[in-house]
Design a protein around this motif. Structure first.
Motif, PDB file in Angstrom:
ATOM      1  N   TYR A  83       0.859  -1.189   0.000  1.00 61.32           N
ATOM      2  CA  TYR A  83       0.000   0.000   0.000  1.00 61.32           C
ATOM      3  C   TYR A  83       0.888   1.229   0.000  1.00 61.32           C
ATOM      4  O   TYR A  83       2.057   1.175   0.330  1.00 61.32           O
ATOM      5  CB  TYR A  83      -0.998  -0.005   1.162  1.00 61.32           C
ATOM      6  N   GLU A  88      -2.233   2.499  -5.810  1.00 60.78           N
ATOM      7  CA  GLU A  88      -3.458   3.089  -6.350  1.00 60.78           C
ATOM      8  C   GLU A  88      -3.192   3.768  -7.689  1.00 60.78           C
ATOM      9  O   GLU A  88      -3.886   4.705  -8.077  1.00 60.78           O
ATOM     10  CB  GLU A  88      -4.038   4.083  -5.343  1.00 60.78           C
ATOM     11  N   LYS A 117     -13.152  11.201  -6.712  1.00 59.95           N
ATOM     12  CA  LYS A 117     -14.244  11.093  -5.752  1.00 59.95           C
ATOM     13  C   LYS A 117     -15.615  11.301  -6.388  1.00 59.95           C
ATOM     14  O   LYS A 117     -16.602  10.719  -5.954  1.00 59.95           O
ATOM     15  CB  LYS A 117     -14.029  12.096  -4.615  1.00 59.95           C
ATOM     16  N   THR A 131     -24.911   7.135   0.647  1.00 60.69           N
ATOM     17  CA  THR A 131     -23.799   8.081   0.581  1.00 60.69           C
ATOM     18  C   THR A 131     -24.108   9.325   1.408  1.00 60.69           C
ATOM     19  O   THR A 131     -25.253   9.567   1.781  1.00 60.69           O
ATOM     20  CB  THR A 131     -23.517   8.509  -0.875  1.00 60.69           C
ATOM     21  N   GLY A 164      -6.796  13.421  -1.815  1.00 64.42           N
ATOM     22  CA  GLY A 164      -6.585  12.261  -0.970  1.00 64.42           C
ATOM     23  C   GLY A 164      -5.982  12.679   0.351  1.00 64.42           C
ATOM     24  O   GLY A 164      -5.362  13.731   0.460  1.00 64.42           O
ATOM     25  N   HIS A 208     -14.871   6.175  11.114  1.00 65.99           N
ATOM     26  CA  HIS A 208     -14.253   5.880   9.828  1.00 65.99           C
ATOM     27  C   HIS A 208     -13.934   4.388   9.767  1.00 65.99           C
ATOM     28  O   HIS A 208     -13.120   3.879  10.530  1.00 65.99           O
ATOM     29  CB  HIS A 208     -12.987   6.712   9.679  1.00 65.99           C
ATOM     30  N   ILE A 209     -14.564   3.688   8.841  1.00 67.29           N
ATOM     31  CA  ILE A 209     -14.304   2.256   8.657  1.00 67.29           C
ATOM     32  C   ILE A 209     -13.829   2.051   7.225  1.00 67.29           C
ATOM     33  O   ILE A 209     -14.535   2.380   6.281  1.00 67.29           O
ATOM     34  CB  ILE A 209     -15.581   1.419   8.904  1.00 67.29           C
ATOM     35  N   GLU A 210     -12.625   1.498   7.061  1.00 64.32           N
ATOM     36  CA  GLU A 210     -12.105   1.235   5.725  1.00 64.32           C
ATOM     37  C   GLU A 210     -12.204  -0.248   5.417  1.00 64.32           C
ATOM     38  O   GLU A 210     -11.969  -1.093   6.270  1.00 64.32           O
ATOM     39  CB  GLU A 210     -10.638   1.668   5.627  1.00 64.32           C
ATOM     40  N   VAL A 211     -12.577  -0.556   4.189  1.00 62.83           N
ATOM     41  CA  VAL A 211     -12.667  -1.944   3.747  1.00 62.83           C
ATOM     42  C   VAL A 211     -11.731  -2.135   2.566  1.00 62.83           C
ATOM     43  O   VAL A 211     -11.811  -1.375   1.615  1.00 62.83           O
ATOM     44  CB  VAL A 211     -14.117  -2.271   3.317  1.00 62.83           C
TER      45      VAL A 211
END
Length: 211
Positions: A83, A88, A117, A131, A164, A208-211
């Motif tokens: 990462y 990306e 975005k 959203t 970002g 904030h939850i990142e998947v």
């Protein structure tokens, strides 16, 4: 396709974690390194390593041509970007696939879509995913952005479509009295080469939850 030998295009603890997983799965590993990392832990632990270039990241860990060439030269059939760095980068993912290697990550078109975005939010709305209130359109027109602010209501966030890491975001608790919108556009343009802004309702104290 079964991955037999993986090139890790990253460094440090990121590379070490990927390496440990590969060992458990019986996958051979090659790590890339810059001149500054000749004695780094990920290089010392790797069964095989390839020099990518000088110390600056732009000439080593971000050197797409060097990474792909090393992976091919050493018989790898896949590249893992870890990462950060090129993880990306849609161009890199496409370059890896064009070389006949597996890119361990999203498809190039997915990376490209999620990197904007505005496009990402439009995709989520189309998929009927909940959203944050506010449109999926982005603009560099201060007058249009002011209209969107009135429609969304306060508090509101101006968010660079190409941004970002939270850089360039501006929070407004009331209608702008000066050049807040124009300033936000300038910041986005200077930081990301794209001044387009999204307008969204600000969520205070979010989880904030990142998947």
């Amino acid at each position: 396709m079964k991955i037999r030998k993986l090139f890790i295009a990253n460094r440090g603890e990121i590379a070490c974690r990927i390496m440990r997983t590969c060992q458990r799965l019986g996958i051979e590993v090659v790590v890339g390194y810059s001149d500054a990392d000749v004695e780094a832990r990920h290089v010392r632990l790797a069964p095989q390593a390839a020099r990518l270039g000088p110390a600056p990241s732009a000439q080593s860990y971000l050197n797409q041509e060097a990474i792909v060439a090393a992976a091919l030269r050493l018989g790898c059939d896949a590249v893992h970007p870890g990462y950060g760095f090129l993880s990306e980068n849609a161009e890199f993912a496409a370059r890896v696939e064009t070389a006949g290697l597996v890119f361990v990550g999203p498809r190039p078109d997915t990376i490209e879509q999620m990197g904007d975005k505005s496009r990402a939010k439009a995709a989520m709305i189309a998929a009927d995913v909940a959203t944050v209130p506010g449109g999926a359109e982005a603009s560099e027109d201060p007058a249009l952005i002011a209209e969107w602010i009135d429609e969304v209501g306060f508090p509101v966030m101006l968010k660079p479509a190409a941004g970002g890491g939270g850089k360039g975001m501006v929070v407004l608790d009331e209608p702008p009295k000066g050049d807040e919108i124009a300033s936000a556009i300038r910041t986005a343009r200077a930081s990301f080469g794209n001044g387009a802004l999204l307008v969204e309702r600000l969520i205070r104290s979010p989880r904030h939850i990142e998947v």
